[in-house]
Design an enzyme around this catalytic site. Structure first.
Site, PDB file in Angstrom:
ATOM      1  CE  LYS A  52      -4.158   2.084   0.353  1.00 47.40           C
ATOM      2  NZ  LYS A  52      -3.653   2.920  -0.328  1.00 47.40           N
ATOM      3  CE  LYS A  76       3.221   6.867   7.300  1.00 45.30           C
ATOM      4  NZ  LYS A  76       2.966   8.486   6.258  1.00 45.30           N
ATOM      5  CE  LYS A  88       4.579   7.683  -1.310  1.00 40.72           C
ATOM      6  NZ  LYS A  88       3.653   7.997  -0.072  1.00 40.72           N
ATOM      7  CB  THR A 172      -4.239  13.306   7.118  1.00 41.80           C
ATOM      8  OG1 THR A 172      -4.589  12.542   5.962  1.00 41.80           O
ATOM      9  CG2 THR A 172      -2.994  13.468   7.689  1.00 41.80           C
ATOM     10  CG  ASN A 203      -5.873  17.687   3.063  1.00 47.56           C
ATOM     11  OD1 ASN A 203      -5.764  17.210   3.987  1.00 47.56           O
ATOM     12  ND2 ASN A 203      -7.383  16.767   2.646  1.00 47.56           N
ATOM     13  CB  SER A 345      -6.012   4.485   1.994  1.00 45.27           C
ATOM     14  OG  SER A 345      -6.044   5.458   1.623  1.00 45.27           O
TER      15      SER A 345
HETATM   16  P1  NAD Z   1      -0.966  20.730   0.693  1.00 45.23           P
HETATM   17  O1  NAD Z   1      -0.497  20.440  -0.274  1.00 45.23           O
HETATM   18  O2  NAD Z   1      -2.417  20.616   1.239  1.00 45.23           O
HETATM   19  O3  NAD Z   1      -0.412  21.765   1.415  1.00 45.23           O
HETATM   20  C1  NAD Z   1       0.532  21.841   2.667  1.00 45.23           C
HETATM   21  C2  NAD Z   1       0.801  24.237   2.889  1.00 45.23           C
HETATM   22  O4  NAD Z   1       1.777  24.188   3.327  1.00 45.23           O
HETATM   23  C3  NAD Z   1      -0.122  24.150   2.024  1.00 45.23           C
HETATM   24  O5  NAD Z   1      -0.762  25.104   2.807  1.00 45.23           O
HETATM   25  C4  NAD Z   1       1.109  25.350   1.514  1.00 45.23           C
HETATM   26  O6  NAD Z   1       1.337  27.102   0.924  1.00 45.23           O
HETATM   27  C5  NAD Z   1       2.008  25.062   2.579  1.00 45.23           C
HETATM   28  N1  NAD Z   1       3.593  25.330   2.565  1.00 45.23           N
HETATM   29  C6  NAD Z   1       4.443  25.241   1.543  1.00 45.23           C
HETATM   30  N2  NAD Z   1       5.789  25.361   1.552  1.00 45.23           N
HETATM   31  C7  NAD Z   1       5.509  25.924   2.675  1.00 45.23           C
HETATM   32  C8  NAD Z   1       6.527  26.584   3.811  1.00 45.23           C
HETATM   33  N3  NAD Z   1       7.449  26.648   2.726  1.00 45.23           N
HETATM   34  N4  NAD Z   1       6.292  27.471   5.026  1.00 45.23           N
HETATM   35  C9  NAD Z   1       5.006  26.720   5.123  1.00 45.23           C
HETATM   36  N5  NAD Z   1       3.992  26.218   4.430  1.00 45.23           N
HETATM   37  C10 NAD Z   1       4.183  26.165   3.468  1.00 45.23           C
HETATM   38  O7  NAD Z   1      -0.512  19.156   1.913  1.00 45.23           O
HETATM   39  P2  NAD Z   1      -1.127  18.324   3.195  1.00 45.23           P
HETATM   40  O8  NAD Z   1      -1.959  17.070   2.059  1.00 45.23           O
HETATM   41  O9  NAD Z   1      -1.750  19.098   3.829  1.00 45.23           O
HETATM   42  O10 NAD Z   1       0.291  17.599   3.222  1.00 45.23           O
HETATM   43  C11 NAD Z   1       0.799  18.381   4.753  1.00 45.23           C
HETATM   44  C12 NAD Z   1       2.143  17.531   5.216  1.00 45.23           C
HETATM   45  O11 NAD Z   1       1.097  16.065   5.520  1.00 45.23           O
HETATM   46  C13 NAD Z   1       2.966  17.087   3.972  1.00 45.23           C
HETATM   47  O12 NAD Z   1       4.683  16.794   4.658  1.00 45.23           O
HETATM   48  C14 NAD Z   1       2.363  15.317   3.604  1.00 45.23           C
HETATM   49  O13 NAD Z   1       3.611  14.121   3.507  1.00 45.23           O
HETATM   50  C15 NAD Z   1       1.649  15.247   5.272  1.00 45.23           C
HETATM   51  N6  NAD Z   1       0.485  14.386   5.254  1.00 45.23           N
HETATM   52  C16 NAD Z   1      -0.346  14.407   4.412  1.00 45.23           C
HETATM   53  C17 NAD Z   1      -1.135  13.570   4.220  1.00 45.23           C
HETATM   54  C18 NAD Z   1      -2.576  13.639   3.520  1.00 45.23           C
HETATM   55  O14 NAD Z   1      -3.501  12.494   3.427  1.00 45.23           O
HETATM   56  N7  NAD Z   1      -3.267  15.223   3.404  1.00 45.23           N
HETATM   57  C19 NAD Z   1      -0.916  12.145   4.840  1.00 45.23           C
HETATM   58  C20 NAD Z   1      -0.385  12.009   5.473  1.00 45.23           C
HETATM   59  C21 NAD Z   1       0.906  13.081   5.330  1.00 45.23           C
END
Ligand code: NAD
Length: 411
Positions: A52, A76, A88, A172, A203, A345
């Site tokens: 996965k 995880k 991945k 998340t 998100n 998921s």
């Molecule tokens: P996203 O793209 O929706 O949001 C990312 C956010 O980070 C945005 O608000 C962006 O403006 C901000 N950002 C970008 N560069 C930045 C910086 N230099 N300083 C501060 N903020 C900054 O992404 P997401 O889905 O919210 O994911 C965020 C983190 O969580 C990532 O590391 C991702 O791998 C991890 N994650 C997300 C999920 C998920 O389901 N969404 C699951 C597991 C892990």
């Protein structure tokens, strides 16, 4: 590794991914030219269930990166004890340079390239960096065409109208919220007295802010890629989200680009902060929810939080981790904190296989149970073996994988 009591040969076997699939995919661009791209699927371990893991579209996606991320997925899924392994995938491309039609073409080409390696009981992809529900829908469609099967469970993160699950978009943050609530309750803290700083308002960060605000926490700072705002008396994430939607930035209520309404800021007692400054603000809970490697040996000593809740993947470098541990700051690691996404998921995959459709409250209740069980298991291991939460999460996950490998006679 010493906690797992493996021989050197077993360790070596355990540390190697099961399969590294590499292909070159080719599409015809809108202008008629050909585009060839390297594509990967690394299947790390499937002792506990089908592989996965997400698929990312990124110029830096290469074999090493995908391999490391596949290993983390195996950990995880084991930490939250859902019946999956870890994998991945990636295409080395900048999708922002492609048209929508070209993105669809590379997505379908990816599935054709790896059609024999994926499947509902083999390897179940999902969205990751720069991939989204629309792409998952094209991929499911391409898989079903190529295999002449009905296979909604071949991929997760699909649109709701095409086999997606309710609650996946907020999963998340919701999972991280359940973990924090459990920790706060066990430590005997009152949410109303806790000040929170969140880096990232996408998100995960935005939904987390909403959850925390609703539960009475005081969110004192929020940022995005343009920078952040700090308000000692608390910020309203719902209002911030409204202005971000309108202006594209979290400080949109006060600033247009670099020009800010200082009087209004003074009246509301808020000020702008840079992303670097944000991490060092006085607070109780710091939530990195944007990028990796933001807490480093350079700033770890200046962090004042009691708890660092890692929603982003890999926000803390190993050097910083050691400094935070010395300062007795509790770091709740990414492999536990952000596992709510892969957990929902799993619910989507189950629904795809059974034909059932879960309600929002079913998803929420089951997610809460799984996240809290995982938190308690990690916390027990940490206390029993005097480990950090990160070490304990790895031990819990790795032990489960090793047990399954032994049962199958792989070790
Ligand atoms: P996203 O793209 O929706 O949001 C990312 C956010 O980070 C945005 O608000 C962006 O403006 C901000 N950002 C970008 N560069 C930045 C910086 N230099 N300083 C501060 N903020 C900054 O992404 P997401 O889905 O919210 O994911 C965020 C983190 O969580 C990532 O590391 C991702 O791998 C991890 N994650 C997300 C999920 C998920 O389901 N969404 C699951 C597991 C892990």
């Amino acid at each position: 590794m010493k906690h797992l009591k493996l021989t050197d040969v077993q360790q070596k076997k355990f540390l190697e991914p099961n399969h590294i699939h590499k292909k070159t995919i080719e599409i015809t661009r809108d202008d008629g030219s050909k585009l060839s791209l390297p594509a990967f699927r690394v299947q790390y371990n499937n002792a506990r269930g089908p592989y996965k893991g997400g698929i990312r579209y990124h110029p830096q996606a290469d074999e090493d990166e995908v391999k490391a991320l596949a290993a983390l997925m195996a950990i995880k899924t084991a930490v939250v004890n859902i019946p999956f392994g870890g994998s991945k995938g990636g295409i080395q491309v900048n999708p922002k340079e492609l048209s929508k039609k070209e993105v669809e073409a590379i997505s379908r080409a990816y599935v054709r390239a790896f059609v024999d390696n994926i499947g509902p009981d083999i390897d179940v992809p999902a969205p990751d960096v720069n991939t989204n529900p629309d792409i998952m829908a094209w991929m499911r469609d391409e898989y079903e065409k190529a295999t002449e099967t009905y296979a909604p469970a071949v991929i997760t993160g699909k649109p709701l109208s095409y086999g997606g699950s309710v609650g996946r978009d907020t999963a998340t943050a919701r999972g991280a919220f359940f973990i924090l609530q459990e920790l706060v309750e066990r430590e005997g803290f009152d949410p109303k007295e806790l000040r929170v700083v969140i880096q990232g308002f996408g998100n995960a960060g935005a939904h987390m802010a909403e959850n925390l605000h609703g539960a009475g926490y005081t969110i004192v700072a929020i940022s995005d890629s343009h920078g952040g705002i700090y308000g000692e008396e608390g910020l309203d994430p719902v209002r911030i989200a409204k202005y971000k939607k309108k202006t594209g930035s979290v400080s949109g209520e006060y600033c247009e680009g670099s020009v800010c309404d200082i009087e209004k800021m003074k009246m509301d007692n808020v000020r702008q902060v840079s992303n670097e400054e944000l991490l060092e603000l006085p607070c109780d809970i710091l939530i990195p929810a944007a990028l990796d490697s933001v807490i480093t040996e350079k700033n770890a000593d200046k962090i004042h939080a009691k708890i660092v809740l890692e929603i982003a993947n890999g926000p803390t470098t190993p050097e910083a981790d050691a400094i935070l541990d010395k300062k007795k700051i509790k770091v709740v690691p990414d492999v536990l904190t952000n596992a709510g996404g892969v957990t929902v998921s799993y619910f989507e995959w189950s629904q795809g296989k059974s034909g059932e459709q879960w309600t929002e409250s079913q998803v929420d209740d089951e997610l809460k149970r799984i996240m809290i069980d995982a938190y308690r298991e990690v916390s027990r291991e940490a206390h029993r073996e005097k480990l950090t939460y990160r070490q304990a999460a790895f031990v819990v996950g790795l032990k489960r994988i090793v047990e399954a490998m032994k049962v199958r006679g792989w070790l």
